[in-house]
Write a protein that holds these residues in place. Structure first.
Motif, PDB file in Angstrom:
ATOM      1  N   MET A   1      51.300  45.201  28.296  1.00  0.00           N
ATOM      2  CA  MET A   1      52.246  44.391  29.040  1.00  0.00           C
ATOM      3  C   MET A   1      51.958  44.494  30.544  1.00  0.00           C
ATOM      4  N   LYS A   2      51.715  45.725  31.002  1.00  0.00           N
ATOM      5  CA  LYS A   2      51.465  45.926  32.426  1.00  0.00           C
ATOM      6  C   LYS A   2      50.178  45.244  32.872  1.00  0.00           C
ATOM      7  N   LYS A   3      49.246  45.072  31.946  1.00  0.00           N
ATOM      8  CA  LYS A   3      47.961  44.470  32.281  1.00  0.00           C
ATOM      9  C   LYS A   3      48.123  43.023  32.725  1.00  0.00           C
ATOM     10  N   TYR A   4      49.167  42.353  32.276  1.00  0.00           N
ATOM     11  CA  TYR A   4      49.311  40.924  32.526  1.00  0.00           C
ATOM     12  C   TYR A   4      50.195  40.605  33.722  1.00  0.00           C
ATOM     13  N   ILE A   5      50.848  41.597  34.302  1.00  0.00           N
ATOM     14  CA  ILE A   5      51.752  41.330  35.420  1.00  0.00           C
ATOM     15  C   ILE A   5      50.981  40.866  36.654  1.00  0.00           C
ATOM     16  N   LEU A   6      49.976  41.619  37.047  1.00  0.00           N
ATOM     17  CA  LEU A   6      49.216  41.277  38.254  1.00  0.00           C
ATOM     18  C   LEU A   6      48.521  39.918  38.115  1.00  0.00           C
ATOM     19  N   PRO A   7      47.811  39.650  37.023  1.00  0.00           N
ATOM     20  CA  PRO A   7      47.197  38.319  36.905  1.00  0.00           C
ATOM     21  C   PRO A   7      48.243  37.198  36.894  1.00  0.00           C
ATOM     22  N   ALA A   8      49.400  37.415  36.298  1.00  0.00           N
ATOM     23  CA  ALA A   8      50.443  36.382  36.266  1.00  0.00           C
ATOM     24  C   ALA A   8      50.943  36.086  37.675  1.00  0.00           C
ATOM     25  N   VAL A   9      51.146  37.136  38.465  1.00  0.00           N
ATOM     26  CA  VAL A   9      51.594  36.947  39.852  1.00  0.00           C
ATOM     27  C   VAL A   9      50.534  36.206  40.655  1.00  0.00           C
ATOM     28  N   MET A  10      49.278  36.564  40.440  1.00  0.00           N
ATOM     29  CA  MET A  10      48.199  35.900  41.177  1.00  0.00           C
ATOM     30  C   MET A  10      48.138  34.418  40.829  1.00  0.00           C
ATOM     31  N   ILE A  11      48.254  34.089  39.559  1.00  0.00           N
ATOM     32  CA  ILE A  11      48.186  32.685  39.140  1.00  0.00           C
ATOM     33  C   ILE A  11      49.388  31.913  39.655  1.00  0.00           C
ATOM     34  N   ALA A  12      50.584  32.521  39.583  1.00  0.00           N
ATOM     35  CA  ALA A  12      51.786  31.842  40.084  1.00  0.00           C
ATOM     36  C   ALA A  12      51.655  31.562  41.571  1.00  0.00           C
ATOM     37  N   THR A  13      51.166  32.515  42.332  1.00  0.00           N
ATOM     38  CA  THR A  13      50.967  32.317  43.764  1.00  0.00           C
ATOM     39  C   THR A  13      49.956  31.207  44.022  1.00  0.00           C
ATOM     40  N   LEU A  14      48.906  31.187  43.235  1.00  0.00           N
ATOM     41  CA  LEU A  14      47.874  30.169  43.383  1.00  0.00           C
ATOM     42  C   LEU A  14      48.437  28.782  43.114  1.00  0.00           C
ATOM     43  N   LYS A  56      36.231  35.095  37.923  1.00  0.00           N
ATOM     44  CA  LYS A  56      35.613  36.326  38.405  1.00  0.00           C
ATOM     45  C   LYS A  56      36.679  37.322  38.844  1.00  0.00           C
ATOM     46  N   ALA A  57      37.698  36.837  39.566  1.00  0.00           N
ATOM     47  CA  ALA A  57      38.779  37.721  39.996  1.00  0.00           C
ATOM     48  C   ALA A  57      39.505  38.293  38.788  1.00  0.00           C
ATOM     49  N   LYS A  58      39.729  37.473  37.788  1.00  0.00           N
ATOM     50  CA  LYS A  58      40.396  37.935  36.559  1.00  0.00           C
ATOM     51  C   LYS A  58      39.557  39.002  35.864  1.00  0.00           C
ATOM     52  N   GLU A  59      38.241  38.768  35.782  1.00  0.00           N
ATOM     53  CA  GLU A  59      37.359  39.747  35.152  1.00  0.00           C
ATOM     54  C   GLU A  59      37.327  41.052  35.935  1.00  0.00           C
ATOM     55  N   ASP A  60      37.333  40.960  37.267  1.00  0.00           N
ATOM     56  CA  ASP A  60      37.350  42.164  38.103  1.00  0.00           C
ATOM     57  C   ASP A  60      38.621  42.977  37.860  1.00  0.00           C
ATOM     58  N   VAL A  61      39.755  42.285  37.815  1.00  0.00           N
ATOM     59  CA  VAL A  61      41.031  42.971  37.563  1.00  0.00           C
ATOM     60  C   VAL A  61      41.002  43.615  36.187  1.00  0.00           C
ATOM     61  N   GLN A  62      40.513  42.888  35.187  1.00  0.00           N
ATOM     62  CA  GLN A  62      40.449  43.420  33.824  1.00  0.00           C
ATOM     63  C   GLN A  62      39.532  44.639  33.754  1.00  0.00           C
ATOM     64  N   ALA A  63      38.401  44.587  34.473  1.00  0.00           N
ATOM     65  CA  ALA A  63      37.466  45.715  34.477  1.00  0.00           C
ATOM     66  C   ALA A  63      38.115  46.950  35.100  1.00  0.00           C
ATOM     67  N   LYS A  64      38.858  46.749  36.191  1.00  0.00           N
ATOM     68  CA  LYS A  64      39.523  47.889  36.831  1.00  0.00           C
ATOM     69  C   LYS A  64      40.609  48.463  35.931  1.00  0.00           C
ATOM     70  N   VAL A  65      41.352  47.599  35.258  1.00  0.00           N
ATOM     71  CA  VAL A  65      42.398  48.073  34.340  1.00  0.00           C
ATOM     72  C   VAL A  65      41.766  48.837  33.180  1.00  0.00           C
ATOM     73  N   ASP A  66      40.661  48.316  32.652  1.00  0.00           N
ATOM     74  CA  ASP A  66      39.967  48.996  31.557  1.00  0.00           C
ATOM     75  C   ASP A  66      39.430  50.355  32.000  1.00  0.00           C
ATOM     76  N   ALA A  67      38.873  50.413  33.210  1.00  0.00           N
ATOM     77  CA  ALA A  67      38.344  51.682  33.727  1.00  0.00           C
ATOM     78  C   ALA A  67      39.469  52.703  33.874  1.00  0.00           C
ATOM     79  N   ALA A  68      40.607  52.266  34.392  1.00  0.00           N
ATOM     80  CA  ALA A  68      41.747  53.182  34.531  1.00  0.00           C
ATOM     81  C   ALA A  68      42.221  53.650  33.158  1.00  0.00           C
ATOM     82  N   GLY A  69      42.272  52.736  32.197  1.00  0.00           N
ATOM     83  CA  GLY A  69      42.668  53.108  30.842  1.00  0.00           C
ATOM     84  C   GLY A  69      41.711  54.117  30.232  1.00  0.00           C
ATOM     85  N   ASN A  70      40.416  53.921  30.460  1.00  0.00           N
ATOM     86  CA  ASN A  70      39.419  54.865  29.941  1.00  0.00           C
ATOM     87  C   ASN A  70      39.567  56.242  30.569  1.00  0.00           C
ATOM     88  N   LYS A  71      39.850  56.285  31.876  1.00  0.00           N
ATOM     89  CA  LYS A  71      40.053  57.572  32.545  1.00  0.00           C
ATOM     90  C   LYS A  71      41.256  58.293  31.954  1.00  0.00           C
TER      91      LYS A  71
END
Length: 136
Positions: A1-14, A56-71
């Motif tokens: 659920m938390k993974k989708y908050i930031l992308p949703a805010v970014m898209i709404a702002t856009l 690309k921005a979405k993929e970058d955000v997803q990669a950072k979220v995945d990296a944090a999850g892996n840590k």
């Protein structure tokens, strides 16, 4: 659920920031020589954005979220391994302590049996001696 908050805010702002409105003024001259002015406001909600940048921005955000999850997963696994190792060591120590207690209890039991046997033999000897004294 938390993974989708930031992308949703970014898209709404856009979407909100990409709303475009245009005002058009038209002057029409009638055959009688009069001029009529018409003003029209046109709002465009279409997003004229390069989707490759958004992706690309979405993929970058997803990669950072995945990296944090892996840590987090790695840290949790390390903690679990340490807890398991400690539990195993404690189990071994308790087992050894139980074996030591059992061995000492057996020793004490044998000592008590030997003491009881010696005491019984002394009582028998004393009884025989008393019987011999009484027979004399």
């Amino acid at each position: 659920m938390k993974k989708y908050i930031l992308p949703a805010v970014m898209i709404a702002t856009l979407v909100v920031s990409c709303t475009k409105s245009t005002t058009k003024t038209e002057k029409v001259e009638n055959p009688d020589g009069s001029v009529v002015t018409t003003t029209t406001t046109v709002a465009e909600n279409g997003i004229n954005v390069d989707t490759s940048k958004v992706n690309k921005a979405k993929e970058d955000v997803q990669a950072k979220v995945d990296a944090a999850g892996n840590k987090i997963d790695d840290a949790a696994q390390k903690a679990k391994d340490k807890i398991d190792a400690t539990a195993d060591k404690t189990k071994e120590d308790l087992h050894k302590a139980g074996q030591d207690i059992k061995a000492e209890a057996n020793k004490v039991g044998k000592d008590a049996k030997e003491a009881a046997a010696k005491g019984a033999s002394k009582v028998e000897d004393a009884a025989k001696k008393l019987k011999e004294d009484l027979n004399k």
